[in-house]
Design a protein around this motif. Structure first.
Motif, short mmCIF file in Angstrom:
data_model
loop_
_atom_site.label_atom_id
_atom_site.label_comp_id
_atom_site.label_asym_id
_atom_site.label_seq_id
_atom_site.Cartn_x
_atom_site.Cartn_y
_atom_site.Cartn_z
N THR A 137 -6.31 -29.19 28.06
CA THR A 137 -5.17 -28.66 28.80
C THR A 137 -4.76 -27.33 28.18
N VAL A 138 -4.51 -26.37 29.04
CA VAL A 138 -4.00 -25.06 28.62
C VAL A 138 -2.53 -25.00 29.02
N THR A 139 -1.69 -24.56 28.10
CA THR A 139 -0.27 -24.38 28.39
C THR A 139 0.11 -22.96 28.00
N LYS A 140 0.73 -22.26 28.93
CA LYS A 140 1.17 -20.89 28.67
C LYS A 140 2.59 -20.71 29.17
N THR A 141 3.32 -19.85 28.47
CA THR A 141 4.68 -19.51 28.86
C THR A 141 4.72 -18.04 29.26
N PHE A 142 5.30 -17.79 30.42
CA PHE A 142 5.43 -16.44 30.94
C PHE A 142 6.91 -16.08 30.99
N HIS A 143 7.21 -14.82 30.64
CA HIS A 143 8.59 -14.37 30.50
C HIS A 143 8.95 -13.35 31.57
N PRO A 144 9.95 -13.68 32.42
CA PRO A 144 10.41 -12.73 33.44
C PRO A 144 11.05 -11.50 32.79
#
Length: 111
Positions: free
Chosen positions: A79-86
């Motif tokens: 599983t890949v988990t990424k966080t993206f920031h507005p």
């Protein structure tokens, strides 16, 4: 940009070359979005892993908090988990070309 100016092309001619000769790249760039840290968000145009999960998560996202998504890779073995920031922003290459053209014209035609 500088090569185009060295060949005495106009800005409009350069933009036509970009639109005609780089149509696929232009299509990708029109779909691409980047987060505040410069990370490109997965998208379905490029058929990126995580694109569908991101699209679904954005339906209920508040638009201001970080957005964390996960997706399976390697046939479900990882599983890949990424966080993206507005904020999420798009590429504006033609506008970038216009600004660069004006800057180089001012810089090198003044001498």
């Amino acid at each position: 940009m500088l090569v185009a100016q060295a060949f005495d092309l106009t800005l409009d001619e350069l933009l036509v070359i970009y639109r005609v000769q780089f149509a696929v790249m232009r299509q990708y760039e029109n779909a691409d979005e980047y987060d505040a840290t410069g990370r490109r968000l997965p998208n379905t145009v490029r058929k990126d892993p995580g694109a569908k999960e991101l699209r679904d998560a954005r339906k209920t996202h508040d638009g201001t908090s970080p957005l964390t998504i996960s997706w399976k890779v390697d046939n479900g073995l990882a599983t890949v988990t990424k966080t993206f920031h507005p904020p999420f922003t798009k590429v504006h290459r033609e506008e970038d070309y216009r600004r660069a053209w004006a800057s180089f014209t001012a810089r090198f035609n003044a001498h």
